[in-house]
Enzyme design. Structure first.
Site, PDB file in Angstrom:
ATOM      1  N   GLN A 144       9.876   1.605 -21.287  1.00 33.17           N
ATOM      2  CA  GLN A 144      10.019   2.675 -20.081  1.00 33.17           C
ATOM      3  C   GLN A 144       9.061   2.397 -18.938  1.00 33.17           C
ATOM      4  O   GLN A 144       9.242   2.933 -17.845  1.00 33.17           O
ATOM      5  CB  GLN A 144       9.448   3.892 -20.812  1.00 33.17           C
ATOM      6  CG  GLN A 144       9.260   5.071 -20.151  1.00 33.17           C
ATOM      7  CD  GLN A 144       9.145   6.385 -20.641  1.00 33.17           C
ATOM      8  OE1 GLN A 144       9.871   6.907 -21.532  1.00 33.17           O
ATOM      9  NE2 GLN A 144       8.012   7.101 -20.687  1.00 33.17           N
ATOM     10  N   LYS A 153     -11.610  -0.754  20.864  1.00 38.43           N
ATOM     11  CA  LYS A 153     -10.937  -1.367  19.774  1.00 38.43           C
ATOM     12  C   LYS A 153      -9.487  -1.142  19.823  1.00 38.43           C
ATOM     13  O   LYS A 153      -9.027   0.104  19.908  1.00 38.43           O
ATOM     14  CB  LYS A 153     -11.379  -1.173  18.560  1.00 38.43           C
ATOM     15  CG  LYS A 153     -12.888  -2.013  18.169  1.00 38.43           C
ATOM     16  CD  LYS A 153     -12.758  -3.372  18.181  1.00 38.43           C
ATOM     17  CE  LYS A 153     -12.155  -3.763  17.034  1.00 38.43           C
ATOM     18  NZ  LYS A 153     -12.931  -3.436  15.838  1.00 38.43           N
ATOM     19  N   THR A 160      -3.255 -27.135  11.904  1.00 35.28           N
ATOM     20  CA  THR A 160      -3.137 -27.695  10.246  1.00 35.28           C
ATOM     21  C   THR A 160      -4.925 -27.481   9.966  1.00 35.28           C
ATOM     22  O   THR A 160      -5.797 -27.644  10.694  1.00 35.28           O
ATOM     23  CB  THR A 160      -3.045 -28.915  10.062  1.00 35.28           C
ATOM     24  OG1 THR A 160      -4.002 -29.790  10.663  1.00 35.28           O
ATOM     25  CG2 THR A 160      -1.411 -29.324  10.609  1.00 35.28           C
ATOM     26  N   HIS A 161      -5.148 -26.729   8.883  1.00 34.37           N
ATOM     27  CA  HIS A 161      -6.281 -26.299   8.460  1.00 34.37           C
ATOM     28  C   HIS A 161      -7.090 -25.353   9.412  1.00 34.37           C
ATOM     29  O   HIS A 161      -8.381 -25.364   9.584  1.00 34.37           O
ATOM     30  CB  HIS A 161      -7.309 -27.677   8.265  1.00 34.37           C
ATOM     31  CG  HIS A 161      -6.721 -28.911   7.523  1.00 34.37           C
ATOM     32  ND1 HIS A 161      -6.959 -29.183   6.377  1.00 34.37           N
ATOM     33  CD2 HIS A 161      -6.133 -29.732   8.098  1.00 34.37           C
ATOM     34  CE1 HIS A 161      -6.382 -30.190   6.039  1.00 34.37           C
ATOM     35  NE2 HIS A 161      -5.769 -30.610   7.094  1.00 34.37           N
ATOM     36  N   SER A 210       8.533  10.915 -18.847  1.00 33.53           N
ATOM     37  CA  SER A 210       8.983   9.991 -17.767  1.00 33.53           C
ATOM     38  C   SER A 210       9.592  10.657 -16.759  1.00 33.53           C
ATOM     39  O   SER A 210       9.858  10.114 -15.404  1.00 33.53           O
ATOM     40  CB  SER A 210       9.706   8.698 -18.342  1.00 33.53           C
ATOM     41  OG  SER A 210      10.730   9.193 -18.743  1.00 33.53           O
ATOM     42  N   ASN A 215      -6.672  -2.102  17.063  1.00 32.54           N
ATOM     43  CA  ASN A 215      -6.954  -2.824  15.669  1.00 32.54           C
ATOM     44  C   ASN A 215      -5.226  -3.064  15.066  1.00 32.54           C
ATOM     45  O   ASN A 215      -4.533  -2.243  15.152  1.00 32.54           O
ATOM     46  CB  ASN A 215      -7.654  -2.350  14.661  1.00 32.54           C
ATOM     47  CG  ASN A 215      -9.180  -1.986  15.066  1.00 32.54           C
ATOM     48  OD1 ASN A 215      -9.632  -2.987  15.784  1.00 32.54           O
ATOM     49  ND2 ASN A 215      -9.809  -1.162  14.725  1.00 32.54           N
ATOM     50  N   TYR A 244      15.159  -2.399 -28.286  1.00 37.09           N
ATOM     51  CA  TYR A 244      14.433  -1.604 -27.553  1.00 37.09           C
ATOM     52  C   TYR A 244      13.158  -1.227 -27.982  1.00 37.09           C
ATOM     53  O   TYR A 244      13.108  -1.011 -29.281  1.00 37.09           O
ATOM     54  CB  TYR A 244      15.423  -0.301 -27.241  1.00 37.09           C
ATOM     55  CG  TYR A 244      14.663   0.710 -26.395  1.00 37.09           C
ATOM     56  CD1 TYR A 244      14.801   0.616 -25.007  1.00 37.09           C
ATOM     57  CD2 TYR A 244      14.155   1.806 -26.880  1.00 37.09           C
ATOM     58  CE1 TYR A 244      14.345   1.405 -24.121  1.00 37.09           C
ATOM     59  CE2 TYR A 244      13.147   2.740 -26.128  1.00 37.09           C
ATOM     60  CZ  TYR A 244      13.262   2.397 -24.924  1.00 37.09           C
ATOM     61  OH  TYR A 244      12.539   3.364 -24.045  1.00 37.09           O
ATOM     62  N   ASN A 299      19.233   4.213 -24.824  1.00 36.91           N
ATOM     63  CA  ASN A 299      18.856   2.907 -24.398  1.00 36.91           C
ATOM     64  C   ASN A 299      19.767   2.089 -23.787  1.00 36.91           C
ATOM     65  O   ASN A 299      19.301   1.227 -22.716  1.00 36.91           O
ATOM     66  CB  ASN A 299      18.685   2.235 -25.945  1.00 36.91           C
ATOM     67  CG  ASN A 299      17.751   2.970 -26.641  1.00 36.91           C
ATOM     68  OD1 ASN A 299      17.065   3.743 -26.465  1.00 36.91           O
ATOM     69  ND2 ASN A 299      17.699   2.377 -28.094  1.00 36.91           N
ATOM     70  N   SER A 322     -10.642   2.595  16.835  1.00 36.68           N
ATOM     71  CA  SER A 322     -11.798   2.604  16.069  1.00 36.68           C
ATOM     72  C   SER A 322     -12.444   4.102  16.548  1.00 36.68           C
ATOM     73  O   SER A 322     -12.362   4.381  17.552  1.00 36.68           O
ATOM     74  CB  SER A 322     -12.820   1.608  16.478  1.00 36.68           C
ATOM     75  OG  SER A 322     -14.137   2.089  15.902  1.00 36.68           O
ATOM     76  N   GLU A 372      -2.516  -5.499   8.971  1.00 36.54           N
ATOM     77  CA  GLU A 372      -3.378  -5.812   7.941  1.00 36.54           C
ATOM     78  C   GLU A 372      -3.095  -5.265   6.718  1.00 36.54           C
ATOM     79  O   GLU A 372      -3.304  -5.434   5.748  1.00 36.54           O
ATOM     80  CB  GLU A 372      -4.948  -5.177   8.310  1.00 36.54           C
ATOM     81  CG  GLU A 372      -5.467  -5.951   9.395  1.00 36.54           C
ATOM     82  CD  GLU A 372      -6.708  -5.261  10.148  1.00 36.54           C
ATOM     83  OE1 GLU A 372      -7.787  -5.546   9.670  1.00 36.54           O
ATOM     84  OE2 GLU A 372      -6.382  -4.280  10.730  1.00 36.54           O
ATOM     85  N   LYS A 403       9.770   0.950 -14.908  1.00 38.04           N
ATOM     86  CA  LYS A 403      10.154   1.675 -13.812  1.00 38.04           C
ATOM     87  C   LYS A 403       9.105   1.926 -12.788  1.00 38.04           C
ATOM     88  O   LYS A 403       9.470   1.780 -11.687  1.00 38.04           O
ATOM     89  CB  LYS A 403      10.787   2.940 -14.159  1.00 38.04           C
ATOM     90  CG  LYS A 403      12.279   2.799 -14.940  1.00 38.04           C
ATOM     91  CD  LYS A 403      13.017   3.946 -15.501  1.00 38.04           C
ATOM     92  CE  LYS A 403      12.581   4.170 -17.013  1.00 38.04           C
ATOM     93  NZ  LYS A 403      12.860   3.037 -17.750  1.00 38.04           N
TER      94      LYS A 403
END
Ligand code: ARG
Length: 458
Positions: free
Chosen positions: A323, A284, A156-157, A24, A286, A318, A111, A278, A291, A326
Site C-alpha cells: 500500500q 537581491k 571542467t572542474h 489509505s 534570488n 500480495y 489486490n 530578500s 534552487e 502510492k
C-alpha cells in the site's frame, strides 16, 4: 452499509488508532477515476461472459459512469471513514444503483484492482511527463536557436577550460532529456500490462475473459502470471528510477544557471517571474525557483530507495506493505511534472548578456588546445606539443606576457614550427570554427543539430 469490504468474519472492529494507521483513502483517492474506469471494463466482461446478468452489468456501467461524472465535476466527496478508495466507490455505487453493486466484485480482488488502478494512473502521468520533457526540450532548442552565435567560457572542474557555443551546451541538456524520455518510454512499456482478473493471486474458477478487459482498457498485454500480477511493483520502481535520473539532470541545468546569474559570472538574467527578493537586502534578486528545483529533486532518490526497501524481501504474493507504494509514486510523478513545467518557463525568460560574456573571454589560455593541435598538424607528437604549450603558458604566466604580443622569433624559441599564422587562433570565433569532430562546438554543426531537433520535436 459497512465502511469495510470484509466485516462479517470479525466480531470486533479495528481500533481507532489501527484505522488511522491502515486507512489509505487520504492518498489513494487519487485512483478514484481509474478505479471506476477499470470497474466498467470488468462489469462489461462479467456481463458478456454471462457471469452476471446483462441488466446488472448495464446498471453497474451506468452507476460507475455517474460516479466518474461526479469525480470529474468535483462533486464526489470521499468519506474518510472508508478504508480505501475501492471501498468508498463500492459504497457510493451501492447507494446509487442498489443491489447490482454487490456483483461488481465478482472475480476481482482489491489486490488486482489496486495494482491495475496504479498502472492506469501511472500511464496517464507518464504520457504527461513525456510531453513535458519534450516541452522543455523545445524551450531549450528555441533558446539555443535565438542565441546560436553566443560563445561562452566552458568549464571542467569548474575551471575555465575552452570556449564553446552556449547553444552547444543547451543541446547537451537536450540529449540528456532525450535519454530520459527513452527511460520513461521503457517504463511505460512495462507499466502497460493488464493485471485485473488475477483476483487475489491464484486466478478464478469463473469463466472470465481477461483479454477482453485488456482490450477495453487499452492495455498492450494481459499479465501472464496471476501471482506476479498482484505481487509485482517493479514497474513503479522503474518509473521512480527514471524520475530520479531526470531529476538529477534538472539539478545540473539549475546549477549552471544559478552560477550564470551570480554577479561573478553574470552571463544571463532570469525573468522576474521565477525569482524572489530578500527581506533584508533590497538589491537581491534570488534564483529561488532554480534552487528549489535543485533542492526538491533530492527527494527522488529518497523515494526510489523507499520503494526498493519496501519491496525487498517481501514474500509472494500480495502484502499490505505494498500500500505504501502510492505516496512515494504519486509524490514523485506529480513533483516531476511541476518541475518540468517550471524549467521550460525559466528558459522562456532568460536574457543573455552577450557583452559581459565577451568581456570574460580575455585569457589566451582558452585557446591552448587549438595551438597544441596547430603543432600536431605540423607533425609534432601530441606529447611534445603538450610540453611546448605548457612551457609557453608557464612563462607567459610568470612574466605577464601574452602569446599575441610575441613576434615570430620569440614564438620560435618554443617551437620552430610556429609561424605568424598561429596568432589567428587567438579568438573565440576561430576556436569554435576550427572544431570539426562530430558533435563538436563548430557553429555549422551546432546549427545542423538545432535544425535536426527542430524537425524532430515539431
Ligand atoms: N489499500 C490496499 C493497497 O493499496 C488495497 C489492497 C488491499 N488488499 C487487501 N487484501 N487488504 O494495497
Amino acid at each position: 452499509m459497512a465502511t469495510r469490504l470484509w466485516g462479517s468474519r470479525f466480531a470486533g472492529s479495528l481500533s481507532k488508532s489501527s484505522q488511522r494507521f491502515t486507512y489509505s483513502i487520504s492518498y489513494d483517492h487519487k485512483l478514484a477515476l481509474y478505479d471506476c474506469v477499470a470497474g466498467i471494463a470488468h462489469a462489461q466482461m462479467l456481463g458478456e461472459q454471462g457471469i452476471i446478468p446483462k441488466k446488472d452489468a448495464s446498471a453497474l456501467v451506468s452507476g460507475l459512469k455517474a460516479l466518474i461524472k461526479s469525480i470529474e465535476g468535483g462533486t464526489y466527496v470521499f468519506d474518510p471513514a472508508s478504508e480505501d478508495v475501492h471501498t468508498d466507490i463500492q459504497i457510493k455505487l451501492k447507494k446509487l444503483i442498489g443491489q447490482p453493486a454487490d456483483k461488481l466484485h465478482t472475480a476481482r480482488s482489491r489486490n488486482d484492482q489496486v495494482v491495475t488502478d496504479v498502472r492506469l494512473y501511472s500511464l496517464d502521468h507518464l504520457e504527461n511527463i513525456l510531453a513535458l520533457v519534450e516541452g522543455l526540450q523545445i524551450a531549450l532548442i528555441t533558446f539555443a536557436d535565438k542565441n546560436q552565435d553566443v560563445i561562452i567560457p566552458g568549464y571542467t572542474h569548474l575551471q575555465s577550460a575552452q570556449v564553446v557555443l552556449m547553444s552547444h551546451q543547451m543541446l547537451a541538456y537536450v540529449e540528456m532529456l532525450e535519454r530520459d524520455k527513452g527511460r520513461f518510454e521503457d517504463a511505460r512499456g512495462r507499466t502497460n500490462i493488464n493485471t485485473l482478473g488475477a483476483c487475489a493471486f491464484s486466478g478464478t474458477s469463473l469463466p472470465t475473459d481477461r483479454d477482453y478487459v485488456t482490450k477495453k482498457l487499452g492495455f498492450s498485454a494481459t499479465a501472464a502470471n496471476s501471482i506476479d500480477a498482484v505481487a509485482d511493483r517493479d514497474f513503479i520502481i522503474e518509473i521512480m528510477a527514471a524520475i530520479a535520473i531526470t531529476g538529477m539532470h534538472l539539478t545540473r541545468v539549475c546549477e549552471d544557471l544559478i552560477l550564470w546569474v551570480t554577479s561573478e559570472f553574470d552571463f544571463i538574467s532570469l525573468a522576474d517571474t521565477v525569482c524572489t527578493g530578500s527581506s533584508i537586502m533590497p538589491h537581491k534578486k534570488n534564483p529561488d525557483v532554480l534552487e528549489l528545483v535543485r533542492g526538491t529533486a533530492s527527494k527522488f532518490p529518497g523515494r526510489l530507495m523507499e520503494l526498493l526497501v519496501l519491496m525487498k524481501g517481501l514474500p509472494l504474493s500480495y502484502n499490505r506493505d505494498m500500500q505504501m507504494d502510492k505516496p512515494a509514486l504519486f509524490d514523485a510523478l506529480e513533483t516531476m511534472e511541476d518541475m518540468l513545467e517550471i524549467m521550460a518557463q525559466v528558459f522562456d525568460g532568460i536574457k543573455v548578456k552577450k557583452d559581459v560574456i565577451k568581456g570574460r573571454i580575455t585569457s589566451e589560455y582558452f585557446f591552448s588546445v587549438d595551438i597544441l593541435d596547430y603543432l600536431v598538424k605540423k607533425g609534432v607528437s601530441y606529447r611534445d606539443a603538450h610540453d611546448t604549450i605548457g612551457a609557453m603558458v608557464r612563462e607567459c604566466l610568470d612574466h605577464g606576457r601574452k602569446i599575441s604580443d610575441m613576434n615570430v622569433a620569440q614564438l620560435k624559441r618554443y617551437s620552430m614550427h610556429f609561424e605568424e599564422d598561429v596568432k589567428n587562433l587567438l579568438t573565440p570565433e576561430m576556436s569554435v570554427r576550427i572544431k570539426r569532430s562530430i558533435g563538436s562546438t563548430n557553429p555549422d554543426m551546432v546549427k545542423a543539430q538545432i535544425n535536426k531537433w527542430k524537425k524532430r520535436l515539431k
